[in-house]
Design a protein around this motif. Sequence first.
Motif, mmCIF file in Angstrom:
data_model
loop_
_atom_site.group_PDB
_atom_site.id
_atom_site.type_symbol
_atom_site.label_atom_id
_atom_site.label_comp_id
_atom_site.label_asym_id
_atom_site.label_seq_id
_atom_site.Cartn_x
_atom_site.Cartn_y
_atom_site.Cartn_z
ATOM 1 N N LEU A 273 0.665 -1.304 0.178
ATOM 2 C CA LEU A 273 0.013 -0.059 0.071
ATOM 3 C C LEU A 273 0.927 1.386 0.238
ATOM 4 O O LEU A 273 0.518 2.315 -0.548
ATOM 5 N N ARG A 274 1.945 1.432 0.735
ATOM 6 C CA ARG A 274 2.796 2.478 0.887
ATOM 7 C C ARG A 274 3.034 3.033 -0.588
ATOM 8 O O ARG A 274 3.256 4.142 -0.848
ATOM 9 N N ARG A 275 3.993 2.056 -1.136
ATOM 10 C CA ARG A 275 4.494 2.398 -2.581
ATOM 11 C C ARG A 275 3.205 2.737 -3.519
ATOM 12 O O ARG A 275 3.354 3.570 -4.281
ATOM 13 N N PHE A 276 2.324 1.954 -3.538
ATOM 14 C CA PHE A 276 0.979 2.353 -4.490
ATOM 15 C C PHE A 276 0.451 3.729 -4.185
ATOM 16 O O PHE A 276 0.181 4.471 -4.866
ATOM 17 N N LEU A 277 0.488 4.172 -2.811
ATOM 18 C CA LEU A 277 0.016 5.467 -2.475
ATOM 19 C C LEU A 277 1.049 6.694 -2.882
ATOM 20 O O LEU A 277 0.876 7.554 -3.304
ATOM 21 N N ILE A 278 2.238 6.246 -2.952
ATOM 22 C CA ILE A 278 3.494 7.212 -3.369
ATOM 23 C C ILE A 278 3.146 7.398 -4.850
ATOM 24 O O ILE A 278 3.341 8.504 -5.495
ATOM 25 N N TRP A 279 3.045 6.126 -5.518
ATOM 26 C CA TRP A 279 2.636 6.315 -6.977
ATOM 27 C C TRP A 279 1.509 7.338 -7.404
ATOM 28 O O TRP A 279 1.571 8.051 -8.145
ATOM 29 N N MET A 280 0.649 7.149 -6.535
ATOM 30 C CA MET A 280 -0.686 7.860 -6.540
ATOM 31 C C MET A 280 -0.484 9.381 -6.748
ATOM 32 O O MET A 280 -1.040 10.083 -7.391
ATOM 33 N N GLU A 281 0.287 9.558 -5.684
ATOM 34 C CA GLU A 281 0.888 11.205 -5.389
ATOM 35 C C GLU A 281 1.714 11.462 -6.322
ATOM 36 O O GLU A 281 1.774 12.622 -7.047
ATOM 37 N N THR A 282 2.793 10.969 -6.534
ATOM 38 C CA THR A 282 4.118 11.353 -7.396
ATOM 39 C C THR A 282 4.110 10.778 -8.613
ATOM 40 O O THR A 282 5.171 11.442 -9.520
ATOM 41 N N ARG B 255 5.763 7.997 -9.244
ATOM 42 C CA ARG B 255 7.026 7.132 -8.834
ATOM 43 C C ARG B 255 6.681 6.109 -7.608
ATOM 44 O O ARG B 255 5.892 6.327 -7.186
ATOM 45 N N TRP B 256 7.419 4.998 -8.003
ATOM 46 C CA TRP B 256 7.217 3.947 -6.926
ATOM 47 C C TRP B 256 7.914 4.218 -5.744
ATOM 48 O O TRP B 256 7.710 3.046 -4.803
ATOM 49 N N SER B 257 8.786 4.679 -5.780
ATOM 50 C CA SER B 257 9.694 5.098 -4.548
ATOM 51 C C SER B 257 9.401 6.380 -3.776
ATOM 52 O O SER B 257 9.213 7.481 -4.678
ATOM 53 N N PRO B 258 9.572 6.495 -2.640
ATOM 54 C CA PRO B 258 9.348 8.076 -1.970
ATOM 55 C C PRO B 258 10.534 8.981 -2.792
ATOM 56 O O PRO B 258 11.633 8.582 -3.237
ATOM 57 N N PRO B 259 10.237 10.059 -2.778
ATOM 58 C CA PRO B 259 11.058 11.383 -3.370
ATOM 59 C C PRO B 259 12.544 11.242 -2.556
ATOM 60 O O PRO B 259 12.483 11.034 -1.439
ATOM 61 N N GLY B 260 13.617 11.334 -3.371
ATOM 62 C CA GLY B 260 14.906 11.330 -2.675
ATOM 63 C C GLY B 260 15.355 9.808 -2.731
ATOM 64 O O GLY B 260 16.607 9.720 -2.087
ATOM 65 N N GLU B 261 14.591 8.677 -2.852
ATOM 66 C CA GLU B 261 15.202 7.356 -2.680
ATOM 67 C C GLU B 261 15.192 6.923 -4.188
ATOM 68 O O GLU B 261 14.387 7.233 -4.894
ATOM 69 N N SER B 262 16.509 6.437 -4.489
ATOM 70 C CA SER B 262 16.600 6.147 -5.671
ATOM 71 C C SER B 262 16.166 4.591 -6.066
ATOM 72 O O SER B 262 15.910 3.828 -5.183
ATOM 73 N N GLU B 263 15.677 4.415 -7.241
ATOM 74 C CA GLU B 263 14.943 3.042 -7.572
ATOM 75 C C GLU B 263 15.827 2.225 -8.100
ATOM 76 O O GLU B 263 16.834 2.260 -8.561
#
Length: 77
Positions: A58-67, A69-77
């Motif tokens: 869920l966390r990565r999915f919500l990050i994707w919905m907002e940004t 991207r699948w990872s939080p801003p500042g975190e490399s994929e």
Amino acid sequence: MREEPTWRIPVGIFGLLVALMVYAIVIARYAPAIIGDWPTLVQTVVYIVLGLVWLLPLRRFLIWMETGRWSPPGESE
């Protein structure tokens, strides 16, 4: 901060609802047949785990919905 609406939010909410319904139907259909003869306490633990497992992505999915991207801003994929 986002200024304009994005298509990812309604699509993401719809996708989340569909995925949760499918997950719930699969669990309700197949779990009782597999664990129905197990002791009640063990069944309780299994159902609690299955009830929480959907939260893992869920966390990565919500990050994707907002940004987008699948990872939080500042975190490399």
